[in-house]
Scaffold this motif. Structure first.
Motif, mmCIF file in Angstrom:
data_model
loop_
_atom_site.group_PDB
_atom_site.id
_atom_site.type_symbol
_atom_site.label_atom_id
_atom_site.label_comp_id
_atom_site.label_asym_id
_atom_site.label_seq_id
_atom_site.Cartn_x
_atom_site.Cartn_y
_atom_site.Cartn_z
ATOM 1 N N SER A 50 0.841 -1.224 -0.021
ATOM 2 C CA SER A 50 -0.009 -0.015 0.022
ATOM 3 C C SER A 50 0.830 1.535 -0.028
ATOM 4 N N ILE A 51 2.050 1.147 0.312
ATOM 5 C CA ILE A 51 2.953 2.467 0.370
ATOM 6 C C ILE A 51 3.134 3.041 -0.931
ATOM 7 N N TYR A 52 3.005 2.229 -2.036
ATOM 8 C CA TYR A 52 2.969 2.818 -3.346
ATOM 9 C C TYR A 52 1.710 3.618 -3.719
ATOM 10 N N ARG A 53 0.912 3.517 -3.029
ATOM 11 C CA ARG A 53 -0.366 4.749 -3.086
ATOM 12 C C ARG A 53 -0.234 6.091 -2.367
ATOM 13 N N GLN A 54 1.021 6.170 -1.897
ATOM 14 C CA GLN A 54 1.428 7.302 -1.068
ATOM 15 C C GLN A 54 1.881 8.448 -2.139
ATOM 16 N N LYS A 55 1.067 9.600 -1.806
ATOM 17 C CA LYS A 55 1.291 10.780 -2.744
ATOM 18 C C LYS A 55 2.441 11.743 -2.416
ATOM 19 N N ASP A 56 2.501 11.839 -1.183
ATOM 20 C CA ASP A 56 3.281 12.880 -0.452
ATOM 21 C C ASP A 56 4.742 12.315 -0.466
ATOM 22 N N LEU A 57 5.835 13.107 -0.017
ATOM 23 C CA LEU A 57 7.013 12.710 0.597
ATOM 24 C C LEU A 57 7.072 11.834 1.650
ATOM 25 N N CYS A 58 7.553 10.696 1.624
ATOM 26 C CA CYS A 58 7.807 9.919 2.773
ATOM 27 C C CYS A 58 9.253 10.273 3.619
ATOM 28 N N THR A 59 9.109 9.682 4.803
ATOM 29 C CA THR A 59 10.080 9.862 5.759
ATOM 30 C C THR A 59 10.883 8.374 5.672
ATOM 31 N N SER A 60 12.165 8.388 6.135
ATOM 32 C CA SER A 60 12.861 7.224 6.358
ATOM 33 C C SER A 60 12.044 6.231 7.163
ATOM 34 N N GLU A 61 11.609 6.567 8.417
ATOM 35 C CA GLU A 61 10.925 5.747 9.232
ATOM 36 C C GLU A 61 9.814 5.221 8.340
ATOM 37 N N GLN A 62 8.845 5.929 7.584
ATOM 38 C CA GLN A 62 7.793 5.297 6.969
ATOM 39 C C GLN A 62 8.483 4.159 5.908
ATOM 40 N N ILE A 63 9.517 4.633 5.230
ATOM 41 C CA ILE A 63 9.817 3.398 4.318
ATOM 42 C C ILE A 63 10.459 2.285 4.954
ATOM 43 N N LEU A 64 11.290 2.382 6.096
ATOM 44 C CA LEU A 64 11.618 1.215 6.917
ATOM 45 C C LEU A 64 10.626 0.376 7.433
ATOM 46 N N THR A 65 9.598 0.860 8.019
ATOM 47 C CA THR A 65 8.645 0.288 8.126
ATOM 48 C C THR A 65 7.809 -0.579 7.001
ATOM 49 N N ALA A 66 7.698 0.005 5.842
ATOM 50 C CA ALA A 66 7.137 -0.686 4.753
ATOM 51 C C ALA A 66 8.081 -1.634 4.311
ATOM 52 N N VAL A 108 20.471 2.810 3.179
ATOM 53 C CA VAL A 108 20.390 3.913 2.141
ATOM 54 C C VAL A 108 19.087 4.428 2.644
ATOM 55 N N PHE A 109 17.896 3.771 2.855
ATOM 56 C CA PHE A 109 16.844 4.208 3.421
ATOM 57 C C PHE A 109 16.734 5.164 4.547
ATOM 58 N N TYR A 110 17.635 4.721 5.725
ATOM 59 C CA TYR A 110 17.645 5.280 6.810
ATOM 60 C C TYR A 110 18.328 6.704 6.806
ATOM 61 N N PHE A 111 19.166 6.897 5.876
ATOM 62 C CA PHE A 111 20.087 8.255 5.467
ATOM 63 C C PHE A 111 19.452 9.092 4.449
ATOM 64 N N SER A 112 18.147 8.461 4.017
ATOM 65 C CA SER A 112 17.406 9.350 3.057
ATOM 66 C C SER A 112 16.149 9.993 3.828
ATOM 67 N N LYS A 113 16.120 11.218 3.796
ATOM 68 C CA LYS A 113 15.172 11.903 4.607
ATOM 69 C C LYS A 113 13.995 12.309 3.837
ATOM 70 N N ASN A 114 14.092 12.531 2.688
ATOM 71 C CA ASN A 114 12.952 12.909 1.619
ATOM 72 C C ASN A 114 13.001 11.879 0.647
ATOM 73 N N ILE A 115 11.729 11.031 0.483
ATOM 74 C CA ILE A 115 11.711 9.662 -0.237
ATOM 75 C C ILE A 115 10.560 9.903 -1.054
ATOM 76 N N VAL A 116 10.554 9.708 -2.014
ATOM 77 C CA VAL A 116 9.278 9.680 -3.076
ATOM 78 C C VAL A 116 9.073 8.037 -3.438
ATOM 79 N N VAL A 117 7.888 7.930 -3.621
ATOM 80 C CA VAL A 117 7.551 6.422 -3.972
ATOM 81 C C VAL A 117 6.792 6.564 -5.175
ATOM 82 N N ILE A 118 7.107 5.946 -6.173
ATOM 83 C CA ILE A 118 6.187 6.068 -7.580
ATOM 84 C C ILE A 118 5.578 4.741 -7.741
ATOM 85 N N SER A 119 4.210 4.709 -7.889
ATOM 86 C CA SER A 119 3.273 3.772 -8.275
ATOM 87 C C SER A 119 3.523 2.657 -9.234
#
Length: 238
Positions: A50-66, A108-119
């Protein structure tokens, strides 16, 4: 990229468009499709969360959780990141090791503070019957599996955030499920599983469907011996 994989024709255009739209994010993650040796589409159940439906910038914590939930792949071909992120933090693959994505991508994800998810499914991963991963016995991989897991644990020990602990826990369970006949792997990973138990459970308890598999098996394998774990593993994971 893996040498036999492909990218969609609009890959570069899509990545650049997202870079401009989101003011040069640190990392961009994109979905993928699975193909056979002849380029025909195959079913794919790994990732695509479901993370691929994210429209806004993600944090590293969100991506690590996913990542800890298997919503996105761990593979290094599933994202594009700034060269500066790699160089600033001296992020390197473990030379000569299998599973080297597993202890590289979370860093890489930990040190990436602004992350874009492309569906969009921009990458085409080719599944071949003659690949390295499908043509060697489990003992061929056990030492490498142990190495990358402990390396990621060292990284978690350095930064101590719950989301990283959950990623380590997911890696431990993935290795155990992938190599159920390796007593050495089971014994070596037991201390790690216990160490990140609370972090892993705290993330997974909010994901009901996976509780029936990962969490139950995680708890079970923590309190029984290797033989019992191997005996019931098949029943619990079907």
């Amino acid at each position: 990229m893996d040498s036999d994989d492909e990218i969609e024709i609009n890959f570069v255009e899509t990545i650049l468009t997202s870079c401009y739209k989101y003011s040069q994010p640190d990392t961009l993650i994109f979905d993928y499709s699975r193909i056979d040796e002849f380029g025909n589409a195959l079913d794919s159940n790994y990732g695509h969360g479901s993370i691929y439906r994210q429209k806004d910038l993600c944090t590293s914590e969100q991506i690590l959780t996913a990542l800890s939930k298997g919503e996105i792949p761990t593979t290094a071909w599933s994202f594009v990141t700034k060269r500066s992120v790699i160089e600033k933090h001296d992020l390197l693959f473990s030379v000569g090791k299998k599973f080297e994505d597993n202890n590289f991508t979370p860093k890489v994800f930990y040190f990436s503070k602004n992350i874009v998810v492309i569906s969009l499914r921009l990458y085409r991963y080719r599944k071949r019957s003659g690949s390295i991963m499908s043509n060697h016995p489990e003992k061929f991989f056990s030492d490498d599996a142990i190495f990358v897991t402990y390396d990621l644990l060292d990284f978690y020990d350095q930064y101590k955030i719950r989301e990283l602990g959950a990623v380590v826990g997911n890696l431990v369970m993935t290795m155990l499920v992938s190599f159920p006949d390796s007593k050495k792997l089971y014994n070596e990973l037991n201390p790690i599983r216990k160490k990140v138990f609370k972090d892993y459970i705290s993330i997974e308890k909010r994901h009901t469907k996976r509780i029936k598999k990962y969490v139950k098996m995680y708890v079970f394998s923590s309190y029984v011996g290797y033989k019992l774990y191997r005996l019931v593993k098949g029943k619990h994971w079907k």
